[in-house]
Scaffold this motif. Structure first.
Motif, PDB file in Angstrom:
ATOM      1  N   UNK A 511      32.673  57.990  -1.783  1.00  0.00           N
ATOM      2  CA  UNK A 511      33.760  57.120  -2.237  1.00  0.00           C
ATOM      3  C   UNK A 511      34.023  56.019  -1.214  1.00  0.00           C
ATOM      4  N   UNK A 512      34.077  56.390   0.053  1.00  0.00           N
ATOM      5  CA  UNK A 512      34.328  55.399   1.096  1.00  0.00           C
ATOM      6  C   UNK A 512      33.169  54.408   1.177  1.00  0.00           C
ATOM      7  N   UNK A 513      31.942  54.896   0.992  1.00  0.00           N
ATOM      8  CA  UNK A 513      30.786  53.990   1.009  1.00  0.00           C
ATOM      9  C   UNK A 513      30.881  52.983  -0.123  1.00  0.00           C
ATOM     10  N   UNK A 514      31.346  53.436  -1.290  1.00  0.00           N
ATOM     11  CA  UNK A 514      31.501  52.516  -2.418  1.00  0.00           C
ATOM     12  C   UNK A 514      32.500  51.415  -2.093  1.00  0.00           C
ATOM     13  N   UNK A 515      33.564  51.779  -1.388  1.00  0.00           N
ATOM     14  CA  UNK A 515      34.620  50.810  -1.086  1.00  0.00           C
ATOM     15  C   UNK A 515      34.217  49.903   0.075  1.00  0.00           C
TER      16      UNK A 515
END
Length: 847
Positions: A511-515
């Motif tokens: 999720x953090x990588x997506x953001x």
């Protein structure tokens, strides 16, 4: 995600540097409906970008677009003659429909897609071809004259070009073209009204992003203004509207371009720069691309957009030091240490800026911030990547870590019910795939099965399922936090319940990588390192740094700083940084760890340890305050690897409980030795059957044996020899049976080994060894007597000495023993001169 201070993982009593990403409800379909409204369908998998319905629609629309493109390419319009005009009109229609379908696909399914850049030249090519075809249809005579190249013609290209008819309400049509209409004509009134809306919207855009105003009334641009103008050009490239792009290539001024834009396009630009001003991370990648185009030299593939050259191919670019400098100096309101990943194109870009931060390039003061408002990208207390400088300087970039308070397992009792919680520490880190140490580090850490559970993924080969390149774990989803409850006295019998697992950590990382870095190339290996023992002090990053240093020949920290300066600091500033590290405390980081000598083959440790001394060693082993230094740990690993190379021990690659960890004690010669004080219980439980207790293995019968042999053979000759011992083990197979054959030990680094030979420190080992040599040598070879590691060999006369020696050596080879005996020419008939009263022995313990 808040700026400056990252949130903790949403797990009880667990602290993590990983920010909590959006919930599942935030993972919506990225498509737009036909009316332009957003699709609110929740995606079931993180790897998806479209819901099933829109995915089917996208495939159908994309096929139509490619079919029309194929049709367009097949229509030939070369030459003239019958059917030329019809073919040209058909090709124009097919081209327009192709572009329209491409725009629809882009607008509805790839809004602000990072993949549009490579299509720009294709879009402009087709748009230009359509424009030229329209010119042919509109003015065939001018086209013919232009093609003929008549020398009498003095018209330039602009003279030849015949405008294509457009609506008078088109923003590109000036008011002067409406002079033939009366002032009260509805078209004139509507045109004036639309112009007012355009002017007002442009002024609104300038109020949000004044840097865009390049009209004569605008201010002289500084570097920030110039880059924001490049950001606007990047926005046009990413939006990839064919008509808009074509017009942008023909217009030199942003102000002129805006005032000739449709209102809906202007509103789109306003929304983008509002989001940009508010700090929306999905807009920052355009700023990143703008910086790259600003500092990049013009390329053959570059296209002029609004008066500036923009690179339109898909070749990889980098965010170099100059780019990071621009972010630091000109965009302090946007870029901070926690969102730098958003601006990285390749992983090496992020490694560079984190390394530069550790070198204090991006700080207001080298002494550190004087207050919390002072700007700095050097935040080792908040950024996991900077927490351990030696790891980062060697290319290991930590992106998340998990630790807990208190350090030991938490046990609480309320109302007669006890609750126990255990937490494992972990680190998620990345290394560039081109870093030669990445594979070596994976192997190094994966072998430390007693200490860590290690998973390494190749993120470039796919996220779902993740491409695992490290050995798979027995437990596919290791726990991070678990708890159990029950009555205090019966707590140990209660089952554990899993609260947080590896899968939870992976989901949050995704999720953090997506953001933060969804557009950064995933050209890295991702390490997830979990400390197997709960409640242990967090030191994973230090261990990673030490492992990398070990793999690179024990590089000093000072040399790592020097390499980083040579690699990343511009030439004109290098001397300043080298001068800085020449002063304390940096100058004290150049001590090279002392190297231990080769033990196996060169040193033998004592084996006859009194039971009282064994008790002392066990007391040292159980001392919780005992700390093994890095140098001691490295030395134990070196000796263990040496023992393994000589076949004394074998490596264990699957976790099992460790029987013991070695203890370091000094020898009487001043050098250290390692001991393994095993405790297998009362002797009668492991002695087995036979006569193992029927003799004293330390009793010396060599002299008596020689006397007896001399009486039987008056012409006998003798030699004293020895059996080579591999430092701390008897060179015979370990005992059979699960209790002995599976005897193991672990090193402080976390490797595990099993004994192939009989360790000195296994209780009764000297007895077992003596039984072995009695059975295989003393009872089979009447001319040999071996006591411990000392032997005497006899021959009834000098002529038989060579044959006896050969037989002894052959028997030694059969049992994989190295035996050292002088040449028969050195044997003597006076065995009293051989010193048989003394036995060879190892270096004794100094107490």
């Amino acid at each position: 995600m808040s700026k400056g201070k990252q949130k903790e993982l949403d797990m009880p009593q667990v602290h993590s540097s990983l920010s909590r990403g959006p919930t599942r409800a935030d993972r919506k379909c990225r498509a737009l409906h036909e009316d332009g409204s957003e699709c609110l369908t929740i995606l079931t998998q993180a790897r998806h970008t479209l819901c099933p319905s829109h995915h089917r629609e996208y495939k159908k629309l994309y096929k139509s677009y490619k079919d029309r493109e194929e049709c367009y390419n097949k229509i030939e319009t070369n030459g003239e003659g019958a059917g030329f005009e019809e073919k040209t009109k058909a090709k124009i229609a097919a081209g327009k429909e192709t572009l329209e379908l491409r725009n629809t696909v882009n607008h509805r399914f790839f809004s602000l897609s990072n993949n549009n850049r490579g299509h720009i030249r294709w879009i402009l090519k087709i748009k230009s071809e359509i424009h030229n075809l329209e010119q042919k249809i509109a003015d065939p005579e001018a086209e013919a004259e232009s093609s003929a190249g008549s020398p009498s013609s003095t018209r330039n290209d602009q003279d030849v070009e015949t405008p294509v008819f457009r609506s008078l309400l088109d923003p590109t049509i000036p008011m002067s073209r409406l002079e033939h209409l009366p002032p009260n004509h509805h078209v004139v009134i509507l045109k004036k009204f639309m112009n007012k809306i355009v002017t007002a919207t442009v002024e609104k855009l300038y109020s949000i992003a004044p840097s865009l105003n390049d009209s004569p009334s605008g201010k002289i641009p500084n570097e920030r203004d110039t880059i924001i103008r490049f950001t606007f050009r990047e926005l046009l490239l990413h939006k990839a509207d064919a008509d808009v792009l074509f017009r942008a290539t023909k217009t030199q001024s942003i102000d002129k371009f805006l005032r000739e834009s449709f209102i809906e396009d202007l509103e789109y630009y306003v929304k983008f720069f509002e989001a940009f001003r508010e700090g929306r991370s999905d807009t920052f990648r355009l700023l990143r691309d703008a910086i790259c185009d600003y500092i990049l030299e013009p390329q053959p593939s570059s296209t002029t957009i609004l008066g500036a050259m923009i690179n339109t191919d898909d070749s990889p670019r980098v965010m170099n030091v100059k780019g990071w400098d621009i972010l630091w100096l000109d965009f302090s309101d946007i870029a901070d240490w926690w969102n730098l990943e958003t601006f990285a194109i390749q992983f090496e870009d992020l490694v560079a800026v984190k390394t530069l931060s550790i070198l204090r390039k991006y700080v207001t003061s080298l002494d550190g911030p004087k207050d919390e408002n002072e700007r700095t990208w050097y935040v080792p207390d908040e950024d996991p990547a900077q927490e351990c400088a030696p790891a980062m300087l060697q290319g290991f970039l930590a992106v998340a870590k998990g630790s807990s308070d208190p350090i030991r397992p938490s046990i609480k009792t309320e109302y007669g019910i006890t609750r126990e919680r255990e937490t494992r520490r972990y680190v998620v880190g990345r290394m560039d795939k081109r870093n030669s140490s990445a594979w070596e580090l994976m192997k190094e850490l994966s072998e430390r099965v007693e200490r860590f559970q290690v998973l390494v993924y190749d993120r470039e080969k796919g996220d779902f399922p993740r491409h695992l390149i490290s050995p798979p774990l027995a437990d596919q989803n290791p726990w991070i936090t678990r708890f159990r409850t029950g009555p205090e006295k019966a707590l140990d019998s209660q089952p554990w319940k899993i609260d947080w697992t590896l899968e939870n950590v992976i989901n949050d990382i995704d999720i953090i990588s997506d953001i933060m870095g969804n557009n950064m190339k995933k050209d890295y290996y991702e390490f997830i390192i979990i400390d197997r023992t709960p409640g242990r002090k967090f030191e994973i990053l230090d261990i990673v740094a030490d492992a990398l240093s070990k793999l690179r020949g024990d590089r000093t920290l000072l040399s790592l700083y020097s390499d980083a300066i040579r690699t990343y600091i511009p030439a004109e500033d290098k001397h300043l940084y080298f001068e800085e590290i020449s002063r304390p405390p940096f100058s004290q980081l150049g001590l090279t760890p002392s190297m231990s000598p080769q033990y196996v083959g060169n040193r033998i440790r004592c084996w006859d340890i009194p039971e009282a001394v064994r008790d002392i060693l066990r007391t040292v082993l159980l001392d919780n305050s005992r700390v093994t230094s890095q140098q001691e740990s490295r030395w134990i690993s070196k000796v263990s690897a040496d023992l393994e190379s000589h076949g004394v021990i074998t490596k264990i690659l699957k976790y099992e409980p460790s029987d013991i960890c070695p203890v370091i004690m000094p020898g009487i010669d001043g050098l250290d030795d390692i001991y393994f004080p095993y405790d297998l219980g009362p002797k009668k439980e492991y002695a087995g059957t036979g006569n193992i207790f029927d003799f004293d293995p330390s009793s010396n019968d060599l002299f008596e044996f020689s006397e007896t042999y001399k009486r039987a053979h008056p012409n006998a000759i003798f030699a004293k020899g020895r059996v080579d011992l591999p430092y701390c083990a008897w060179p015979c197979p370990n005992l059979k049976g699960s209790r002995f054959s599976r005897l193991n030990f672990s090193t402080p680094e976390g490797r595990m080994y099993r004994w192939e030979k009989l360790p000195f420190d296994m209780p009764m080992a000297p007895h077992v060894w003596q039984v072995f040599v009695n059975t295989q040598f003393n009872n089979k070879l009447p001319f040999v007597c071996i006591i411990q590691s000392t032997l005497v060999i006899c021959a009834k006369d000098p002529d038989s000495a060579a044959a006896n020696l050969e037989e002894l050596l052959i028997n030694g080879q059969k049992h994989e023993l190295k035996i050292f005996v002088p040449s028969p020419t050195s044997w003597t008939n006076d065995f009293g001169k051989l010193g048989l009263e003394a036995l060879w022995e190892g270096v004794r313990l100094f107490l």
